[in-house]
Design a protein around this motif. Structure first.
Motif, PDB file in Angstrom:
ATOM      1  N   PHE A 205       1.600   7.646  10.910  1.00  0.00           N
ATOM      2  CA  PHE A 205       1.752   6.945   9.632  1.00  0.00           C
ATOM      3  C   PHE A 205       0.405   6.370   9.234  1.00  0.00           C
ATOM      4  N   ALA A 206       0.069   6.426   7.931  1.00  0.00           N
ATOM      5  CA  ALA A 206      -1.229   5.910   7.519  1.00  0.00           C
ATOM      6  C   ALA A 206      -1.191   5.065   6.260  1.00  0.00           C
ATOM      7  N   PHE A 207      -0.192   5.212   5.425  1.00  0.00           N
ATOM      8  CA  PHE A 207      -0.221   4.585   4.108  1.00  0.00           C
ATOM      9  C   PHE A 207       1.143   3.997   3.783  1.00  0.00           C
ATOM     10  N   ASP A 208       1.187   2.724   3.417  1.00  0.00           N
ATOM     11  CA  ASP A 208       2.458   2.113   3.055  1.00  0.00           C
ATOM     12  C   ASP A 208       2.621   2.059   1.536  1.00  0.00           C
ATOM     13  N   HIS A 209       1.746   1.332   0.845  1.00  0.00           N
ATOM     14  CA  HIS A 209       1.816   1.274  -0.614  1.00  0.00           C
ATOM     15  C   HIS A 209       0.483   0.780  -1.161  1.00  0.00           C
ATOM     16  N   VAL A 210       0.301   0.935  -2.458  1.00  0.00           N
ATOM     17  CA  VAL A 210      -0.882   0.413  -3.131  1.00  0.00           C
ATOM     18  C   VAL A 210      -0.418  -0.609  -4.161  1.00  0.00           C
ATOM     19  N   SER A 211      -1.161  -1.715  -4.264  1.00  0.00           N
ATOM     20  CA  SER A 211      -0.826  -2.738  -5.247  1.00  0.00           C
ATOM     21  C   SER A 211      -1.949  -2.843  -6.267  1.00  0.00           C
ATOM     22  N   PHE A 212      -1.595  -2.737  -7.534  1.00  0.00           N
ATOM     23  CA  PHE A 212      -2.555  -2.880  -8.622  1.00  0.00           C
ATOM     24  C   PHE A 212      -2.415  -4.278  -9.203  1.00  0.00           C
ATOM     25  N   GLY A 213      -3.542  -4.973  -9.338  1.00  0.00           N
ATOM     26  CA  GLY A 213      -3.524  -6.292  -9.936  1.00  0.00           C
ATOM     27  C   GLY A 213      -3.416  -6.199 -11.444  1.00  0.00           C
TER      28      GLY A 213
END
Length: 194
Positions: free
Chosen positions: A78-86
């Motif tokens: 596993f390498a990536f959970d999520h990305v959050s944009f401000g």
């Protein structure tokens, strides 16, 4: 210390660039600022902010990933959970929530995390996305907070980079030896092909 300016780009993958463009450019309103490629490969860049981009590679055979709830533990590779944009304001957060819902995609309620308010969703590729609005009086960049109950030994060393933890550079590359080689995209601006 190194002067970081942000995330230049986050590179993701899709098997359907047209659907990806519709979602990221038209629904999320991120400008499509560059596109490059050749048969069997393409890469498109979407503008997140004045300095930050998200990019998508399109390769044959890529399928959407199985949606995994944001931040939930998993096992195996596993390498990536999520990305959050401000986003800049509470109104921006609600506008994105309403746009996503109107387009028929699942979107969470607005969640109060103490230092940010967030919504969660998935793009058509199954990529987990969060949109966050910083609470000004709780800005963890300006005032870091470490409140973990079982903090790691290295985390207890503090929030600032710790000198002397890695070998020092003893042979920096001399300026006259610094070479930059053409790569994919250089032909857009320099007429060179990689």
């Amino acid at each position: 210390m190194i002067n970081y300016t942000g995330v230049n780009h986050l590179a993701l993958a899709t098997g359907d660039m047209d659907t990806t463009v519709r979602y990221w450019r038209d629904l999320l309103q991120m400008r499509l600022v560059a596109g490059l490629g050749r048969p069997g490969y393409r890469q498109y860049f979407f503008q997140v902010s004045d300095r930050d981009l998200v990019a998508f590679f399109e390769w044959p055979g890529i399928r959407p990933i199985e949606e995994k709830e944001h931040g939930r533990p998993t096992t195996g590779p596993f390498a990536f959970d999520h990305v959050s944009f401000g986003v800049g304001s509470e109104d921006d957060l609600w506008e994105i929530k309403d746009r996503i819902a109107a387009a028929g995609f699942w979107v969470s309620e607005v969640i109060d995390h103490g230092f940010i308010h967030s919504i969660y969703t998935y793009d058509p590729n199954g990529i987990a996305i969060e949109f966050s609005r910083t609470i000004p009086e709780c800005d963890i960049v300006k005032c870091p907070v470490m409140a973990e109950q079982a903090e790691t030994a290295f985390g207890r060393e503090g929030t600032e980079p710790q000198p002397g933890k890695w070998p020092p550079v003893t042979a920096p590359t001399p300026k006259q030896d610094r070479k930059v080689y053409p790569g994919a995209g250089s032909e857009l601006f320099h007429g060179r092909k990689s």
